[in-house]
Design a protein around this motif. Structure first.
Motif, PDB file in Angstrom:
ATOM      1  N   GLY A  22     -37.817 -25.743  -0.471  1.00  0.00           N
ATOM      2  CA  GLY A  22     -36.511 -25.924  -1.145  1.00  0.00           C
ATOM      3  C   GLY A  22     -35.377 -24.802  -1.096  1.00  0.00           C
ATOM      4  N   ALA A  23     -35.713 -23.811  -0.513  1.00  0.00           N
ATOM      5  CA  ALA A  23     -34.998 -22.752  -0.142  1.00  0.00           C
ATOM      6  C   ALA A  23     -33.870 -23.321   0.868  1.00  0.00           C
ATOM      7  N   VAL A  24     -32.712 -22.507   0.660  1.00  0.00           N
ATOM      8  CA  VAL A  24     -31.415 -22.553   1.603  1.00  0.00           C
ATOM      9  C   VAL A  24     -31.841 -21.739   2.656  1.00  0.00           C
ATOM     10  N   PHE A  25     -31.716 -22.025   3.969  1.00  0.00           N
ATOM     11  CA  PHE A  25     -31.892 -20.918   5.287  1.00  0.00           C
ATOM     12  C   PHE A  25     -30.815 -21.054   6.166  1.00  0.00           C
ATOM     13  N   LEU A  26     -30.178 -19.933   6.282  1.00  0.00           N
ATOM     14  CA  LEU A  26     -28.951 -19.723   7.141  1.00  0.00           C
ATOM     15  C   LEU A  26     -29.080 -19.188   8.304  1.00  0.00           C
ATOM     16  N   GLY A  27     -29.115 -19.986   9.449  1.00  0.00           N
ATOM     17  CA  GLY A  27     -29.189 -19.574  10.748  1.00  0.00           C
ATOM     18  C   GLY A  27     -27.756 -18.761  11.240  1.00  0.00           C
ATOM     19  N   ARG A  28     -27.700 -18.551  12.385  1.00  0.00           N
ATOM     20  CA  ARG A  28     -26.784 -17.912  12.971  1.00  0.00           C
ATOM     21  C   ARG A  28     -25.327 -18.653  12.997  1.00  0.00           C
ATOM     22  N   LYS A  29     -25.476 -19.997  13.222  1.00  0.00           N
ATOM     23  CA  LYS A  29     -24.445 -20.821  13.099  1.00  0.00           C
ATOM     24  C   LYS A  29     -23.927 -20.875  11.690  1.00  0.00           C
ATOM     25  N   ASP A  30     -24.848 -20.563  10.672  1.00  0.00           N
ATOM     26  CA  ASP A  30     -24.355 -20.714   9.271  1.00  0.00           C
ATOM     27  C   ASP A  30     -23.932 -19.391   8.772  1.00  0.00           C
ATOM     28  N   ALA A  31     -24.370 -18.330   9.245  1.00  0.00           N
ATOM     29  CA  ALA A  31     -23.885 -16.963   8.702  1.00  0.00           C
ATOM     30  C   ALA A  31     -24.361 -16.001  10.104  1.00  0.00           C
ATOM     31  N   ASP A  32     -23.318 -15.632  10.577  1.00  0.00           N
ATOM     32  CA  ASP A  32     -23.734 -14.762  11.690  1.00  0.00           C
ATOM     33  C   ASP A  32     -23.690 -13.327  11.029  1.00  0.00           C
ATOM     34  N   LEU A  33     -24.688 -12.532  11.438  1.00  0.00           N
ATOM     35  CA  LEU A  33     -24.869 -11.216  10.904  1.00  0.00           C
ATOM     36  C   LEU A  33     -23.902 -10.087  11.852  1.00  0.00           C
ATOM     37  N   GLU A  37     -18.812  -9.772   6.460  1.00  0.00           N
ATOM     38  CA  GLU A  37     -17.749 -10.290   5.398  1.00  0.00           C
ATOM     39  C   GLU A  37     -18.290 -11.867   5.245  1.00  0.00           C
ATOM     40  N   GLY A  38     -18.644 -12.660   6.446  1.00  0.00           N
ATOM     41  CA  GLY A  38     -19.281 -14.259   5.998  1.00  0.00           C
ATOM     42  C   GLY A  38     -20.360 -14.110   5.475  1.00  0.00           C
ATOM     43  N   CYS A  39     -21.409 -13.192   5.789  1.00  0.00           N
ATOM     44  CA  CYS A  39     -22.603 -13.203   5.045  1.00  0.00           C
ATOM     45  C   CYS A  39     -22.218 -13.050   3.504  1.00  0.00           C
ATOM     46  N   HIS A  44     -21.838 -15.797  -2.138  1.00  0.00           N
ATOM     47  CA  HIS A  44     -21.094 -16.072  -3.173  1.00  0.00           C
ATOM     48  C   HIS A  44     -20.739 -17.577  -3.373  1.00  0.00           C
ATOM     49  N   ALA A  45     -20.736 -18.259  -2.254  1.00  0.00           N
ATOM     50  CA  ALA A  45     -20.681 -19.676  -2.162  1.00  0.00           C
ATOM     51  C   ALA A  45     -21.910 -20.549  -2.613  1.00  0.00           C
ATOM     52  N   HIS A  46     -23.004 -19.707  -2.361  1.00  0.00           N
ATOM     53  CA  HIS A  46     -24.390 -20.711  -2.876  1.00  0.00           C
ATOM     54  C   HIS A  46     -24.804 -20.268  -4.197  1.00  0.00           C
ATOM     55  N   ALA A  47     -24.308 -19.139  -4.644  1.00  0.00           N
ATOM     56  CA  ALA A  47     -24.606 -18.683  -5.986  1.00  0.00           C
ATOM     57  C   ALA A  47     -26.162 -18.726  -6.183  1.00  0.00           C
ATOM     58  N   PRO A  48     -27.185 -18.049  -5.235  1.00  0.00           N
ATOM     59  CA  PRO A  48     -28.231 -18.083  -5.546  1.00  0.00           C
ATOM     60  C   PRO A  48     -29.039 -17.307  -6.650  1.00  0.00           C
ATOM     61  N   ASN A  49     -30.210 -17.511  -7.000  1.00  0.00           N
ATOM     62  CA  ASN A  49     -30.986 -16.557  -7.904  1.00  0.00           C
ATOM     63  C   ASN A  49     -31.637 -15.438  -7.266  1.00  0.00           C
ATOM     64  N   ALA A  50     -31.816 -15.573  -5.861  1.00  0.00           N
ATOM     65  CA  ALA A  50     -32.450 -14.426  -5.152  1.00  0.00           C
ATOM     66  C   ALA A  50     -32.213 -14.577  -3.871  1.00  0.00           C
ATOM     67  N   VAL A  51     -32.053 -13.568  -2.897  1.00  0.00           N
ATOM     68  CA  VAL A  51     -31.840 -13.527  -1.586  1.00  0.00           C
ATOM     69  C   VAL A  51     -32.814 -12.754  -0.912  1.00  0.00           C
ATOM     70  N   ILE A  52     -33.272 -13.268   0.445  1.00  0.00           N
ATOM     71  CA  ILE A  52     -34.087 -12.774   1.210  1.00  0.00           C
ATOM     72  C   ILE A  52     -33.290 -12.505   2.693  1.00  0.00           C
ATOM     73  N   ASN A  53     -33.364 -11.402   3.193  1.00  0.00           N
ATOM     74  CA  ASN A  53     -32.783 -11.122   4.555  1.00  0.00           C
ATOM     75  C   ASN A  53     -33.971 -11.172   5.435  1.00  0.00           C
ATOM     76  N   ALA A  54     -34.316 -12.092   6.092  1.00  0.00           N
ATOM     77  CA  ALA A  54     -35.184 -12.136   7.228  1.00  0.00           C
ATOM     78  C   ALA A  54     -34.670 -11.995   8.387  1.00  0.00           C
ATOM     79  N   ALA A  55     -33.314 -11.716   8.680  1.00  0.00           N
ATOM     80  CA  ALA A  55     -32.713 -11.758  10.018  1.00  0.00           C
ATOM     81  C   ALA A  55     -32.411 -10.209  10.288  1.00  0.00           C
TER      82      ALA A  55
END
Length: 285
Positions: A22-33, A37-39, A44-55
């Motif tokens: 159920g999590a939202v996964f952002l690949g390079r096309k969705d959020a390029d590290l 600023e885009g990350c 801010h756009a997804h307003a999650p309850n938690a964030v994991i940076n696995a990239a």
């Protein structure tokens, strides 16, 4: 918990997707590290309850000639993520590495030990850690080592490939650490993220690695022992296998703080290896 994960196809992100569909996964096309600023904007756009940076930028040798990009991906982007998370009051779990240490001695590194990276990869990852701490929000920096899974580029898959065409291999035996199944890292990430959401006071730097500690030679012998490939292994010193980036000789990680804070014990890597080989169809029956 609405979970946002940076990373989609990497070893840890793949295992996270299996456990948190159920999590939202952002690949390079969705959020390029390469676009910090885009990350931040994505958070801010997804307003999650938690964030994991696995990239991350994990090409250790290539980083030696690509420091600017490695710094942007491994330091600037996590810093921007941390600032966005701090602004929203949500926890950030960031995957880091044993490469922040210089690999001296033969005792396990504690989270509070002074860092001393040997190369660009370690320096950029350490800069990312410091940017996250400076942001001031709830966070957990999880240092791990020798990650392996059935996906991506890793030592297990390399050994399997070489073992199909060679009868003998020379493997480094003076580098020692804890091979860590990506599946167990993913499970730890989810547990720690949930705990940090409930108790931001657990913010800090933690270690997580498989046990028992072994050498690359020992790891290779275990791989071929489980597959039944008749490959002769000769141990060699690191000096006989030069690479552009220096590797730490001692990658042992003291994981007792993680166990005390979250009740997460070090996984036995032989169990994870068996699971990976079974998934790949290489486990001897």
């Amino acid at each position: 918990m609405t979970l946002l994960v940076f990373g989609k196809s990497g070893q840890i992100a793949t295992e996270l997707a299996r456990r948190a569909p159920g999590a939202v996964f952002l690949g390079r096309k969705d959020a390029d590290l390469c676009d910090p600023e885009g990350c931040a904007a994505a958070i801010h756009a997804h307003a999650p309850n938690a964030v994991i940076n696995a990239a991350a930028y994990t090409a250790v040798d290539h980083a030696e000639d690509d420091e600017a990009v490695a710094m942007r991906v491994n330091a600037d982007a996590p810093g921007a993520m941390a600032e966005a998370c701090a602004a929203q009051g949500v926890p950030l779990l960031h995957i880091s590495t044993d490469y922040v240490f210089d690999g001296s001695g033969d005792t396990a590194w504690h989270p509070g030990d002074g860092p001393g990276p040997l190369g660009v990869y370690g320096r950029t990852k350490l800069a990312g850690e410091r940017a996250i701490v400076q942001a001031g929000g709830p966070h957990a920096i999880l240092r791990t080592s020798w990650v392996f899974s059935a996906q991506g580029g890793n030592f297990v898959r390399t050994m399997l490939r070489l073992g199909r065409t060679r009868e003998a291999l020379s493997i480094v035996e003076d580098q020692v650490g804890g091979p860590t199944p990506a599946a167990d890292i993913a499970a730890a990430c989810l547990s720690i993220s949930g705990a940090l959401r409930e108790n931001p006071g657990q913010t800090g730097i933690y270690h997580f690695a498989g046990w028992p500690d072994t050498s690359w030679k020992g790891f290779a012998e275990a791989i071929f022992g489980m597959t039944g490939h008749a490959v002769s292994i000769t141990g060699i010193p690191t000096s006989d296998y030069p690479t552009p980036a220096k590797r730490p000789l001692n990658s042992r990680l003291d994981c007792r703080t993680t166990e005390h804070a979250f009740g997460i014990t070090r996984p036995r890597w032989q169990t994870g290896l068996r699971d990976v080989l079974k998934e790949l169809g290489d486990l001897r029956q």
